[in-house]
Design a protein around this motif. Structure first.
Motif, PDB file in Angstrom:
ATOM      1  N   TYR A 169       0.829  -1.193   0.000  1.00 17.09           N
ATOM      2  CA  TYR A 169       0.000   0.000   0.000  1.00 17.09           C
ATOM      3  C   TYR A 169       0.868   1.249   0.000  1.00 17.09           C
ATOM      4  O   TYR A 169       0.672   2.159  -0.796  1.00 17.09           O
ATOM      5  CB  TYR A 169      -0.939   0.016   1.208  1.00 17.09           C
ATOM      6  N   HIS A 170       1.860   1.248   0.916  1.00 21.42           N
ATOM      7  CA  HIS A 170       2.666   2.462   1.062  1.00 21.42           C
ATOM      8  C   HIS A 170       3.522   2.734  -0.148  1.00 21.42           C
ATOM      9  O   HIS A 170       3.722   3.884  -0.528  1.00 21.42           O
ATOM     10  CB  HIS A 170       3.557   2.349   2.312  1.00 21.42           C
ATOM     11  N   SER A 171       4.053   1.659  -0.763  1.00 27.81           N
ATOM     12  CA  SER A 171       4.987   1.901  -1.869  1.00 27.81           C
ATOM     13  C   SER A 171       4.266   2.160  -3.176  1.00 27.81           C
ATOM     14  O   SER A 171       4.645   3.056  -3.908  1.00 27.81           O
ATOM     15  CB  SER A 171       5.947   0.724  -2.010  1.00 27.81           C
ATOM     16  N   THR A 172       3.241   1.379  -3.475  1.00 28.99           N
ATOM     17  CA  THR A 172       2.617   1.484  -4.793  1.00 28.99           C
ATOM     18  C   THR A 172       1.255   2.144  -4.756  1.00 28.99           C
ATOM     19  O   THR A 172       1.004   3.111  -5.466  1.00 28.99           O
ATOM     20  CB  THR A 172       2.462   0.097  -5.432  1.00 28.99           C
ATOM     21  N   LEU A 173       0.358   1.623  -3.927  1.00 26.84           N
ATOM     22  CA  LEU A 173      -1.027   2.059  -4.014  1.00 26.84           C
ATOM     23  C   LEU A 173      -1.230   3.521  -3.670  1.00 26.84           C
ATOM     24  O   LEU A 173      -2.020   4.214  -4.314  1.00 26.84           O
ATOM     25  CB  LEU A 173      -1.916   1.203  -3.089  1.00 26.84           C
ATOM     26  N   SER A 174      -0.525   3.989  -2.618  1.00 30.12           N
ATOM     27  CA  SER A 174      -0.839   5.342  -2.140  1.00 30.12           C
ATOM     28  C   SER A 174      -0.566   6.395  -3.201  1.00 30.12           C
ATOM     29  O   SER A 174      -1.382   7.299  -3.400  1.00 30.12           O
ATOM     30  CB  SER A 174      -0.073   5.657  -0.862  1.00 30.12           C
ATOM     31  N   THR A 175       0.557   6.292  -3.924  1.00 30.16           N
ATOM     32  CA  THR A 175       0.859   7.302  -4.949  1.00 30.16           C
ATOM     33  C   THR A 175      -0.146   7.225  -6.082  1.00 30.16           C
ATOM     34  O   THR A 175      -0.626   8.253  -6.573  1.00 30.16           O
ATOM     35  CB  THR A 175       2.270   7.129  -5.512  1.00 30.16           C
ATOM     36  N   ASP A 176      -0.489   6.000  -6.477  1.00 32.59           N
ATOM     37  CA  ASP A 176      -1.462   5.868  -7.557  1.00 32.59           C
ATOM     38  C   ASP A 176      -2.820   6.405  -7.156  1.00 32.59           C
ATOM     39  O   ASP A 176      -3.497   7.089  -7.925  1.00 32.59           O
ATOM     40  CB  ASP A 176      -1.599   4.396  -7.966  1.00 32.59           C
ATOM     41  N   LEU A 177      -3.198   6.112  -5.912  1.00 32.81           N
ATOM     42  CA  LEU A 177      -4.490   6.592  -5.423  1.00 32.81           C
ATOM     43  C   LEU A 177      -4.520   8.108  -5.367  1.00 32.81           C
ATOM     44  O   LEU A 177      -5.537   8.737  -5.659  1.00 32.81           O
ATOM     45  CB  LEU A 177      -4.783   6.015  -4.039  1.00 32.81           C
ATOM     46  N   MET A 178      -3.382   8.691  -4.971  1.00 29.88           N
ATOM     47  CA  MET A 178      -3.330  10.143  -4.890  1.00 29.88           C
ATOM     48  C   MET A 178      -3.601  10.769  -6.254  1.00 29.88           C
ATOM     49  O   MET A 178      -4.349  11.740  -6.371  1.00 29.88           O
ATOM     50  CB  MET A 178      -1.945  10.565  -4.390  1.00 29.88           C
ATOM     51  N   ILE A 179      -3.005  10.164  -7.280  1.00 30.05           N
ATOM     52  CA  ILE A 179      -3.195  10.696  -8.629  1.00 30.05           C
ATOM     53  C   ILE A 179      -4.612  10.451  -9.122  1.00 30.05           C
ATOM     54  O   ILE A 179      -5.247  11.328  -9.698  1.00 30.05           O
ATOM     55  CB  ILE A 179      -2.175  10.060  -9.596  1.00 30.05           C
ATOM     56  N   LEU A 180      -5.111   9.231  -8.849  1.00 30.71           N
ATOM     57  CA  LEU A 180      -6.431   8.873  -9.363  1.00 30.71           C
ATOM     58  C   LEU A 180      -7.537   9.646  -8.682  1.00 30.71           C
ATOM     59  O   LEU A 180      -8.542   9.985  -9.285  1.00 30.71           O
ATOM     60  CB  LEU A 180      -6.671   7.371  -9.194  1.00 30.71           C
ATOM     61  N   SER A 181      -7.382   9.900  -7.395  1.00 31.21           N
ATOM     62  CA  SER A 181      -8.457  10.578  -6.673  1.00 31.21           C
ATOM     63  C   SER A 181      -8.245  12.078  -6.616  1.00 31.21           C
ATOM     64  O   SER A 181      -8.905  12.761  -5.861  1.00 31.21           O
ATOM     65  CB  SER A 181      -8.575  10.005  -5.259  1.00 31.21           C
ATOM     66  N   TYR A 182      -7.332  12.603  -7.413  1.00 32.95           N
ATOM     67  CA  TYR A 182      -7.100  14.053  -7.428  1.00 32.95           C
ATOM     68  C   TYR A 182      -8.250  14.729  -8.144  1.00 32.95           C
ATOM     69  O   TYR A 182      -8.645  14.329  -9.231  1.00 32.95           O
ATOM     70  CB  TYR A 182      -5.773  14.367  -8.126  1.00 32.95           C
ATOM     71  N   LYS A 183      -8.774  15.756  -7.492  1.00 29.61           N
ATOM     72  CA  LYS A 183      -9.846  16.523  -8.147  1.00 29.61           C
ATOM     73  C   LYS A 183      -9.345  17.941  -8.344  1.00 29.61           C
ATOM     74  O   LYS A 183      -8.735  18.510  -7.444  1.00 29.61           O
ATOM     75  CB  LYS A 183     -11.073  16.572  -7.240  1.00 29.61           C
ATOM     76  N   ASP A 184      -9.637  18.532  -9.490  1.00 31.28           N
ATOM     77  CA  ASP A 184      -9.213  19.928  -9.639  1.00 31.28           C
ATOM     78  C   ASP A 184     -10.115  20.811  -8.785  1.00 31.28           C
ATOM     79  O   ASP A 184     -11.237  20.431  -8.473  1.00 31.28           O
ATOM     80  CB  ASP A 184      -9.236  20.341 -11.117  1.00 31.28           C
ATOM     81  N   PRO A 185      -9.637  21.978  -8.396  1.00 30.15           N
ATOM     82  CA  PRO A 185     -10.327  22.792  -7.373  1.00 30.15           C
ATOM     83  C   PRO A 185     -11.812  23.012  -7.618  1.00 30.15           C
ATOM     84  O   PRO A 185     -12.602  23.016  -6.664  1.00 30.15           O
ATOM     85  CB  PRO A 185      -9.570  24.123  -7.423  1.00 30.15           C
ATOM     86  N   GLU A 186     -12.198  23.174  -8.894  1.00 32.49           N
ATOM     87  CA  GLU A 186     -13.621  23.437  -9.176  1.00 32.49           C
ATOM     88  C   GLU A 186     -14.516  22.291  -8.761  1.00 32.49           C
ATOM     89  O   GLU A 186     -15.500  22.468  -8.015  1.00 32.49           O
ATOM     90  CB  GLU A 186     -13.785  23.673 -10.675  1.00 32.49           C
TER      91      GLU A 186
END
Lengths: 245, 186
Positions: A5-22
């Motif tokens: 989780y810490h090495s692979t999933l967390s970075t991918d999740l951060m990118i995937l669940s990123y929402k632009d401010p609007e």
């Protein structure tokens, strides 16, 4: 699993669940929205000095107010907090000792001692009275949680009969996803397979994954990363519509 | 971590032996429903009750002052190690997030079609089912050189879509990821 989780999933999740401010702002506003109350007289609460410490008014149409997520950052990545395993044992109504089998089974699976669950209401049809011990539950977090998840994903879920995956519509609208297991699934765990004769009663149980995600969508994303399969509905009509938020 | 041989049952071998012996004793010679079944379950339940609630609690080891000191230093060292590990991870993630955010804001300024498509994303975004979670030991059957991805099946979930983002390589994770904010929908 935890390292994964810490090495692979967390970075991918951060990118995937990123929402632009609007879109993030829209989502926060949607969650913060105060629905109209049942009684119109409540709307004059602010001017009414007698209404200062009264409880908040109930919304119309049974609408829930879901928790408002914080502003997104590297700290708000969805993470598995804990897993609750719960087992309701109907046979405990007529004889309490059947509970013991459930308690033992849950302890063997999760390596933590479960607590007994008492009934909140009575149902005469099932001869259930209030405050009767009717089930057991255990809450695991940290390394035992990841080992349990490991066992599920690698051993139990692949061997379950006639199970195609968690339905994609499951979830409590706040990122927590639950699934139920039949009694046959209990015998697939390696801890129980070894001592199968020792358990007088094989019960089904349900597993609730508590995540820090604020939407079902993100919760599913996280769990699919742990290789828990989800099946989409075959018909993508009105009922099969997937709610992103 | 996923080594199946390391799974130990919660019952110790002596207790398991005890249970096994009683189960053998209490099995009926002829299958009579009702009272006989109740008899079997009684003995097993008594044993389970004894194991769960009446086994003596394991005593804490009695340590001398020197032992206690050693124990505490080891404890503190381990917690420090974990803390440092956690801090490292957080700093990495914070840096990545900053890059991600900046890239997104720059893309917004350009006002292009790419930015609009990056906002929408996919409706069903999940990790692919074929993803392998790394284990500490290699599998017993070795590497499958003749693996072929399953053919497109209408009953299969959409998550086995090859256009989904693949898990990032832990070795290459030190680089910032500015281009990954373009979530171009297929």
């Amino acid at each position: 699993m935890e390292d994964f989780y810490h090495s692979t999933l967390s970075t991918d999740l951060m990118i995937l669940s990123y929402k632009d401010p609007e879109s993030e702002q829209k989502f926060i506003e949607k969650r913060q929205k105060e629905h109209l109350p049942i009684k119109k007289s409540v709307l004059t609460r602010d001017t009414n000095p007698f209404a200062i410490n009264r409880p908040p008014p109930k919304p119309r149409g049974n609408k829930k107010r879901l928790p408002v997520p914080p502003k997104q950052s590297h700290k708000t990545i969805p993470k598995l907090l804990k897993i609750d395993v719960h087992c309701m044992i109907k046979e405990a109504i007529h004889s309490k000792q059947h509970l013991l089998s459930g308690i033992m089974a849950l302890q063997c699976i999760t390596s933590e001692r479960p607590t007994v669950v008492y009934s909140k209401t009575g149902v005469a049809q099932w001869k259930l009275r209030k405050d009767m011990p009717i089930g057991c539950k255990v809450s695991i977090s940290g390394p035992p949680m990841y080992t349990f998840l490991d066992k599920l994903v690698e051993i139990v879920l692949p061997r379950m009969k006639e199970w195609h995956g968690i339905p994609i519509t499951s979830g409590d609208q706040n990122g927590n996803i639950a699934m139920g297991f039949p009694a046959s699934a209990l015998s697939l765990f390696p801890d129980i397979e070894g001592n199968y004769d020792m358990f007088p009663l094989m019960t089904g149980f349900d597993v609730i994954f508590n995540t820090t995600a604020y939407t079902d969508y993100e919760g599913r994303m996280l769990l699919s990363g742990f290789q828990i399969p989800f099946t989409p509905r075959k018909k993508m009509g009105r009922k099969g519509r997937i709610n992103r938020n | 971590m996923t080594n199946h041989f390391s799974y130990r049952s919660a019952l110790s071998t002596s207790i398991r032996g005890l249970l096994a012996r009683t189960v053998k004793k209490s099995k009926p010679k002829s299958e009579i429903p009702g009272s006989q079944n109740a008899n079997i379950t009684d003995t097993r339940y008594q044993i389970i009750k004894r194991i769960l609630y009446e086994t003596p609690k394991p005593e804490l080891p009695k340590m001398t002052e020197q032992d206690l000191e050693k124990h505490e230093t080891i404890d503190r060292a381990w917690k420090l190690f974990l803390r440092n590990q956690q801090e490292e991870r957080e700093n990495e993630l914070a840096a990545k997030y900053r890059m991600l955010n900046e890239a997104n804001l720059e893309l917004e300024k350009l006002g292009s079609r790419l930015f609009n498509s990056a906002q929408i994303g996919n409706k069903i975004m999940m990790f692919p089912r074929q993803m392998k979670i790394p284990t500490e030991t290699p599998p017993l059957n070795g590497w499958n050189y003749d693996y072929k991805p399953p053919s497109s099946d209408p009953t299969k979930p959409l998550s086995s879509d090859p256009t989904k983002p693949l898990p990032s390589d832990p070795i290459k994770d030190s680089e910032p990821l500015p281009s990954d904010s373009n979530k171009v929908s297929s």
